[in-house]
Every structure is written in structure tokens, then in C-alpha cells.
Write a protein that holds these residues in place. Structure first.
Motif, PDB file in Angstrom:
ATOM      1  N   GLN A   1       0.830  -1.202   0.000  1.00 24.36           N
ATOM      2  CA  GLN A   1       0.000   0.000   0.000  1.00 24.36           C
ATOM      3  C   GLN A   1       0.867   1.255   0.000  1.00 24.36           C
ATOM      4  O   GLN A   1       0.549   2.247  -0.667  1.00 24.36           O
ATOM      5  CB  GLN A   1      -0.946  -0.005   1.203  1.00 24.36           C
TER       6      GLN A   1
ATOM      7  N   GLN B   1      -8.677  -5.077  -6.135  1.00 29.97           N
ATOM      8  CA  GLN B   1      -8.995  -5.457  -4.754  1.00 29.97           C
ATOM      9  C   GLN B   1      -8.168  -4.635  -3.758  1.00 29.97           C
ATOM     10  O   GLN B   1      -8.675  -4.214  -2.716  1.00 29.97           O
ATOM     11  CB  GLN B   1      -8.752  -6.950  -4.546  1.00 29.97           C
TER      12      GLN B   1
ATOM     13  N   ASP C   1      -9.673  -1.263  -3.623  1.00 26.03           N
ATOM     14  CA  ASP C   1     -10.925  -1.322  -2.844  1.00 26.03           C
ATOM     15  C   ASP C   1     -10.634  -1.173  -1.354  1.00 26.03           C
ATOM     16  O   ASP C   1     -11.287  -0.388  -0.657  1.00 26.03           O
ATOM     17  CB  ASP C   1     -11.653  -2.660  -3.069  1.00 26.03           C
ATOM     18  N   ARG C   2      -9.633  -1.933  -0.861  1.00 22.23           N
ATOM     19  CA  ARG C   2      -9.280  -1.873   0.563  1.00 22.23           C
ATOM     20  C   ARG C   2      -8.745  -0.492   0.948  1.00 22.23           C
ATOM     21  O   ARG C   2      -9.063   0.043   2.008  1.00 22.23           O
ATOM     22  CB  ARG C   2      -8.273  -2.965   0.916  1.00 22.23           C
TER      23      ARG C   2
END
Length: 148
Positions: free
Chosen positions: A38, A68, A71-72
Motif C-alpha cells: 500500500q 482489490q 478497494d481496501r
């Protein structure tokens, strides 16, 4: 001295510096609830907003996997998606204020980690180290491009 001795010393030094930088990112990002992946995405988005496909290419993952991850990160309040003005079917991912704040805290910790060791070089040595590493980066990138 054997032919590859300097290259082996270079590899050892680069690997050590890389491990220390990764450790610092992990130590700073983890309490913020951010993974190393991230952090990499945030850092890339700091330079410019981009599509899921572009991010997937940078991390060498499938677009579905990157979707995905985004999304997180969107649920965590770090990024937002907007419609591409040139192609209404495409979404652009960009940092929001919370993402910028998290990235700044982690980046500042990295600068703090490197400031003292880097300041032990003269201004001319600092410039030379940066220029040589940038050239090496370009050369290494070209080597990977040639293999495609």
C-alpha cells in the motif's frame, strides 16, 4: 583482486541499504495500518494519479488483484476513484488528503533515517552519489527492457 569484487561489494551495499529502508517503511507504515504494498501504491500515486491497469503494471500483478487492493485502500480512506475525463469507462485512482498525510509521515521518517548518514558526505559527494545511482537505475532499467 578478482574481476567481480567491486560488483559484489556494490551488491552487498545496495542490499543492506534496501533492507534498512524497507525496515524503516515497515516500522513507520505498520502502526498506520498500511502495508508495504500500500505504501508503494501511495508513493506512486503521489507522483501522478493513474488507472488500475497502470498500477498493476508497476507492481507486476493482475488488474483484478490491484482492483482489490484499491478497494481496501478506498475503504481505509487513503485513495479515491474518479472517472477519466477522456474515457468515461475508465477510473483514475488518486490520493486523498488522508493518503497524502500517511505518505508524508512515512516519507519524513525515511528522510530522517537517511539524513545523518547522507550529511556525512560533502555536497560534491552527495551530488555524485545521486548522479551515479540515477545513471545505474537507467542502465539497469534498459537491461530489463532489452530482455522483453
Amino acid at each position: 583482486m578478482k574481476e567481480t569484487e567491486n560488483l559484489e561489494r556494490f551488491i552487498d551495499a545496495v542490499q543492506y541499504v534496501g533492507r534498512m529502508l524497507k525496515r524503516n517503511v515497515r516500522d513507520q507504515a505498520s502502526p498506520q495500518g498500511i502495508t508495504k504494498t500500500q505504501w508503494f501504491i501511495l508513493r506512486h500515486l503521489w507522483k501522478k494519479p493513474c488507472t488500475i491497469g497502470e498500477l498493476a503494471g508497476k507492481l507486476e500483478v493482475r488488474s483484478s488483484s490491484m482492483s482489490q487492493m484499491i478497494d481496501r485502500m478506498e475503504l481505509a480512506g487513503l485513495v479515491q476513484r474518479t472517472t477519466d475525463p477522456q474515457d468515461g469507462r475508465t477510473k483514475i485512482v488518486m490520493l486523498n488528503d488522508a493518503g497524502k498525510n500517511h505518505l508524508e509521515m512515512i516519507t519524513n521518517a525515511g528522510v530522517e533515517l537517511l539524513f545523518d548518514p547522507f550529511s556525512k558526505f560533502s555536497k560534491e559527494e552527495q551530488q555524485l552519489v545521486v548522479e551515479l545511482l540515477e545513471r545505474f537505475k537507467v542502465n539497469l532499467s534498459a537491461t530489463f527492457e532489452d530482455k522483453k
